[in-house]
Design a protein around this motif. Structure first.
Motif, PDB file in Angstrom:
ATOM      1  N   ILE A 126       0.853  -1.204   0.000  1.00  0.00           N
ATOM      2  CA  ILE A 126       0.000   0.000   0.000  1.00  0.00           C
ATOM      3  C   ILE A 126       0.884   1.247   0.000  1.00  0.00           C
ATOM      4  O   ILE A 126       0.645   2.187  -0.768  1.00  0.00           O
ATOM      5  N   ILE A 127       1.927   1.235   0.839  1.00  0.00           N
ATOM      6  CA  ILE A 127       2.825   2.403   0.898  1.00  0.00           C
ATOM      7  C   ILE A 127       3.416   2.678  -0.482  1.00  0.00           C
ATOM      8  O   ILE A 127       3.497   3.825  -0.919  1.00  0.00           O
ATOM      9  N   ILE A 185       0.724   5.203   8.215  1.00  0.00           N
ATOM     10  CA  ILE A 185      -0.009   6.371   8.740  1.00  0.00           C
ATOM     11  C   ILE A 185       0.807   7.648   8.502  1.00  0.00           C
ATOM     12  O   ILE A 185       0.273   8.657   8.030  1.00  0.00           O
ATOM     13  N   SER A 186       2.112   7.582   8.750  1.00  0.00           N
ATOM     14  CA  SER A 186       2.895   8.815   8.602  1.00  0.00           C
ATOM     15  C   SER A 186       3.136   9.147   7.130  1.00  0.00           C
ATOM     16  O   SER A 186       3.083  10.318   6.739  1.00  0.00           O
ATOM     17  N   GLU A 187       3.380   8.149   6.294  1.00  0.00           N
ATOM     18  CA  GLU A 187       3.581   8.419   4.857  1.00  0.00           C
ATOM     19  C   GLU A 187       2.301   8.971   4.220  1.00  0.00           C
ATOM     20  O   GLU A 187       2.346   9.841   3.359  1.00  0.00           O
ATOM     21  N   ILE A 189      -8.842   5.798   7.694  1.00  0.00           N
ATOM     22  CA  ILE A 189      -9.825   5.235   8.623  1.00  0.00           C
ATOM     23  C   ILE A 189      -9.714   3.721   8.584  1.00  0.00           C
ATOM     24  O   ILE A 189      -9.394   3.132   7.552  1.00  0.00           O
ATOM     25  N   MET A 190      -9.933   3.112   9.734  1.00  0.00           N
ATOM     26  CA  MET A 190      -9.818   1.659   9.834  1.00  0.00           C
ATOM     27  C   MET A 190     -11.186   1.037  10.035  1.00  0.00           C
ATOM     28  O   MET A 190     -12.134   1.697  10.431  1.00  0.00           O
ATOM     29  N   ASP A 200      -4.937   7.372  18.935  1.00  0.00           N
ATOM     30  CA  ASP A 200      -3.677   7.956  19.409  1.00  0.00           C
ATOM     31  C   ASP A 200      -2.554   7.779  18.392  1.00  0.00           C
ATOM     32  O   ASP A 200      -1.599   8.544  18.365  1.00  0.00           O
ATOM     33  N   LYS A 201      -2.663   6.771  17.563  1.00  0.00           N
ATOM     34  CA  LYS A 201      -1.660   6.569  16.512  1.00  0.00           C
ATOM     35  C   LYS A 201      -1.867   7.508  15.326  1.00  0.00           C
ATOM     36  O   LYS A 201      -1.090   7.504  14.382  1.00  0.00           O
TER      37      LYS A 201
END
Ligand code: ISL
Ligand code: CA
Length: 531
Positions: free
Chosen positions: A31-32, A83-85, A94-95, A180-181
């Motif tokens: 995915i990244i 998440i950061s990329e 969203i999960m 929080d992540k």
């Protein structure tokens, strides 16, 4: 934070999106590697189908650890990187929040089976089963250690007991862990069936005997309000509920802002219009039914989550379009309709290139648990094998789960894909469509840009203007513009009596003159500036 009406959502089914390590299973690093592609579409939010630890009886919708990543998909480090990329590219994630049930391999269930004092009431146990039936067909109860537990889905998906306050606490803890992540929110799986008011026998029905005891109960609303005020509202979040069998008024009860429950819901109403008699063995698509259904939801519901595809539904171009003679036209027609409607548009991976249903020639090629369970159920009902197989070819959830078609050879994996690749990747793929300005892919990009550019797409009112057997026309208006969306669902041309107003903003058929004759699967959007 109130509802954000500007977003476009892209759904990824991680197992089938992109495989990075050649084991045939899509993964997080895959995915990244495609985030730039996702960014290039112009979408704002990624919805990830479950990536949690799971024995995969239902491909991740059976979770055995809510705070761990399924090793097949990678590690928690990979997830943090995703998440950061994504965030670097301005994309929010969203999960899937699956809290009606867990896997039977979850620690909570294992302890519950053993009668552990804290966990014994985490699930729904009975000495003798009631008559309820499951979503996948057949009975909703199975036995372990001489006691029965409820499972509204497969027997490896025991239902949680939401009467237990420890369940509420543990799930809130899970939600906080992910928020929080930096997760933006959740797509809440089958959320309107989580609260079982009683366990009495249900009225006998063809499907879902027992549903009056758990569908859309007041207890469910109370749970949603608590999740909202005690967890979600402490963050800037986005929630969409997957809600089965809801009416427009039940939808509003879940999403009106003062209710403090969800931002929007996925309704199934328009997914049921082609199903006749019984859910699984007969379908027929009549476009007018789609127009009527969509209009009703547009008119009556506060805000819609609009979708034509997801990982549970056959491909829309095969279902509502013509994936043979008018593949490109009908894929673009559906895109026009999706983006013309008022609400938040959801694109399911592959829809943006017009991926079709899978090419399955034998039952053994299907991997989906529901597909096999329904196929077996059909046998019990005396439906001949040939008909059952044909029906599965048409309706199986695996139609949407075939590997993403990146190039002429597939390009999903260099290994063996977990589910059969559609050989039509030879001509339906991202690479080829990138190079063609008038491809389905570039049409989606154009629509997304138009939606961003014109306020009226996002905020305008809706008014149905024409609904015939094959043609749907509606108007969207705000203070500055009127939009007219015209969609023609037919293999045949049709002359209509109508004077079009405004200028062509986008159309799926480049024409010299846009007259009163609609070509097969033609779609147009006119725009008119208000003086
Ligand atoms: O997919 C369906 C019809 O083909 C539905 O019965 C579907 O199972 C239902 O909409 C619930 O879907 C969600 O929860 C299921 C999971 O299997 C689906 O993938 C998920 O989207 C159980 O968690
Ligand atoms: Ca892999």
């Amino acid at each position: 934070m109130g509802l954000n009406r500007d977003l476009v959502v892209y759904q990824i089914y991680p197992r089938s999106f992109k495989d990075n390590n050649s084991d045939g299973i899509g993964d997080i690093l895959g995915i990244i590697s495609k985030l730039d592609y996702i960014k290039s579409l112009g979408v704002d939010v990624l919805w990830l189908s479950p990536v949690y630890k799971s024995p995969n009886d239902d491909n991740g919708y059976d979770i055995s650890d809510y705070k761990a990543i399924n090793p097949e998909f990678g590690s928690m480090k990979d997830m943090d990187k995703l998440i950061s990329e994504a965030s670097l590219r301005g994309i929010k994630i969203i999960m899937d929040l699956v809290i009606n049930h867990t896997s039977d391999e979850h620690e909570w269930f294992k302890k519950s089976v053993l009668g552990d004092p804290k966990y014994k009431d985490y699930y729904i146990w009975k000495d003798k089963p009631n008559n309820w039936t499951s979503f996948f067909g057949g009975k909703a109860w199975d036995q372990v250690n001489g006691k029965y537990y409820l499972h509204l889905f497969s027997k490896k998906q025991p239902d949680l007991n939401w009467h237990n306050s420890d369940v509420m606490n543990d799930i809130q803890d899970v939600m906080k862990f992910w928020l929080d992540k930096g997760i933006y929110g959740f797509r809440c799986d089958v959320i309107n069936i989580i609260f079982k008011t009683s366990l009495e026998n249900g009225k006998k029905r063809f499907v879902l005997t027992g549903k009056e005891h758990y569908h859309q109960q007041e207890g469910m609303h109370e749970i949603l309000k608590r999740l909202r005020t005690e967890v979600l509202d402490k963050y800037n979040t986005f929630t969409v509920g997957e809600t089965v069998m809801v009416t427009p008024s039940q939808a509003n009860d879940l999403i009106l802002p003062f209710r403090n429950e969800l931002d929007m819901i996925f309704s199934f109403a328009h997914m049921e219009i082609d199903q006749i008699n019984n859910k699984w063995f007969k379908t027929k698509f009549k476009p007018k039914k789609l127009f009527d259904c969509l209009s009703r939801w547009q008119e009556e519901v506060y805000w819609n989550a609009n979708y034509f595809e997801n990982h549970d539904q056959p491909r829309s171009v095969s279902r509502f379009g013509n994936d043979v003679e008018y593949h490109i036209e009908s894929a673009k027609l559906l895109a026009t309709l999706l983006f013309g409607l008022k609400g938040t548009p959801y694109i399911y991976q592959g829809q943006e290139i017009g991926m079709t249903n899978g090419y399955f020639v034998d039952m053994s090629e299907f991997k989906d648990t529901e597909t096999h369970q329904i196929y077996k159920l059909g046998k019990k009902l005396g439906i001949p094998k040939k008909i059952r197989f044909k029906m599965m070819q048409k309706t199986s959830r695996d139609n949407a789960r075939t590997p993403m078609q990146w190039n002429h050879n597939g390009g999903f994996t260099s290994g063996n894909p977990w589910l059969k690749q559609n050989p039509n990747c030879a001509h339906i793929n991202v690479l080829e469509q990138e190079s063609k300005p008038d491809s389905i892919l570039n049409y989606y990009r154009k629509l997304i840009q138009l939606r961003k550019k014109y306020h009226v797409f996002r905020y305008g009112s809706f008014e149905a203007i024409l609904k015939t057997k094959t043609t749907f026309m509606f108007k969207r208006s705000n203070d500055t513009h009127d939009l007219y969306v015209i969609c023609h669902f037919s293999n045949k041309s049709k002359k209509i009596n109508h004077v079009f107003e405004g200028d062509i903003l986008i159309s799926n058929l480049p024409k010299k003159v846009y007259d009163n004759v609609l070509s097969p699967y033609e779609a147009r959007i006119y725009i008119k500036e208000k003086k």
